[in-house]
Design a protein around this motif. Structure first.
Motif, short mmCIF file in Angstrom:
data_model
loop_
_atom_site.label_atom_id
_atom_site.label_comp_id
_atom_site.label_asym_id
_atom_site.label_seq_id
_atom_site.Cartn_x
_atom_site.Cartn_y
_atom_site.Cartn_z
N CYS A 134 0.86 -1.17 0.00
CA CYS A 134 0.00 0.00 0.00
C CYS A 134 0.90 1.23 0.00
N CYS A 137 -0.15 3.73 3.25
CA CYS A 137 0.25 3.52 4.65
C CYS A 137 1.48 2.62 4.76
N CYS A 160 -5.81 -2.50 0.61
CA CYS A 160 -5.25 -2.50 1.95
C CYS A 160 -6.37 -2.37 2.98
N CYS A 162 -6.54 -0.10 4.98
CA CYS A 162 -6.86 1.34 5.02
C CYS A 162 -7.71 1.75 3.82
ZN ZN Z 1 -2.79 1.05 3.51
#
Ligand code: ZN
Length: 254
Positions: A134, A137, A160, A162
């Motif tokens: 990712c 992050c 991800c 996130c």
């Molecule tokens: Zn992420």
């Protein structure tokens, strides 16, 4: 076999070079994986690249513009590559390393076949399919995790935790090479007593430069590749046969 010329004499000459040079570093390209059923996309009409332009679909701009579309293509590539097995050429290089005759393998390939063959000291200058990240992050996912995510919902777009789409940890067209593996490759090439180039036409940066780095620092270059390369004239030995046959003969001669 005193006085013999031809393929056996070339293998014997290469074996002599490997014995006399330290450290020996291998540099491999797409040609070493062709016997494993992975076509070199630069060869026309080869396999899955037949109907697409890899420089468009596997471009960082394609991933940025439409990650779902990018992955709809790339998922097939992951699947295809993930199932491939190393061949006798990968195995011969792993054997030479185990026997203390080879210090490292630098590869352009992203297919993980050197790892699967057991090579320990490996520099993957274009990354590999072993993981995806990712960019938002920094989380990293293994190939197994990515395959699992691809099977899941969300239109086959691996994302991800996130929420951001993953990007394979391979160098896509339009991307810079990561500096760490590139620096390691340069150091191995400059320290090499012998750079053993296998299955590469030595046309693409950075591998196109590495034989010159070795030669400038007093090392020798050997080439095991079908077809001509820009470095043939400077090579101490050039073998043009089947890459598996040549490397297995080399391992047997050592
Ligand atoms: Zn992420």
């Amino acid at each position: 076999m005193e006085g013999r010329v031809g393929p056996d004499a070339d293998v014997a000459a290469l074996a002599q070079l490997v014995r006399g040079a330290a450290p020996v570093v291998a540099l491999t390209g797409a040609g070493i994986s062709v016997p494993s059923g992975i076509p070199d996309f630069r060869s026309p009409g080869s396999g899955m690249w037949e109907n697409v332009n890899p420089m468009e679909v596997a471009h960082i701009d394609a991933w940025r513009a439409d990650p779902a579309r990018f992955w709809s293509f790339y998922a097939e590539r992951f699947q295809t590559l993930g199932d491939k097995r190393p061949n006798g050429a990968h195995q011969a290089l792993a054997e030479l390393e185990r026997r203390g005759l080879l210090s490292a393998v630098i590869t352009q390939n992203i297919d993980m076949l050197h790892r699967k063959a057991g090579t320990q000291t490996l520099v993957e200058v274009h990354g590999s399919i072993a993981s995806s990240s990712c960019l938002s992050c920094g989380a990293r996912f293994s190939l197994d995790d990515v395959v699992e995510l691809l099977r899941g919902a969300d239109g086959g777009l691996p994302a991800c935790d996130c929420g951001q789409p993953l990007k394979p940890d391979v160098v896509l067209f339009g991307e810079y090479l990561p500096p760490e593996p590139l620096g390691r490759a340069m150091r191995y090439a400059s320290d090499a007593g012998l750079l053993l180039c296998v299955g590469s036409s030595l046309e693409v940066f950075p591998v196109a430069q590495l034989p010159g780095v070795t030669l400038a620092n007093g090392g020798a270059v050997a080439i095991v590749t079908q077809g001509p390369t820009a470095w043939d004239d400077r090579a101490a030995v050039k073998l043009s046969g089947d890459v598996e046959d040549e490397l297995q003969a080399l391992a047997a001669a050592l």
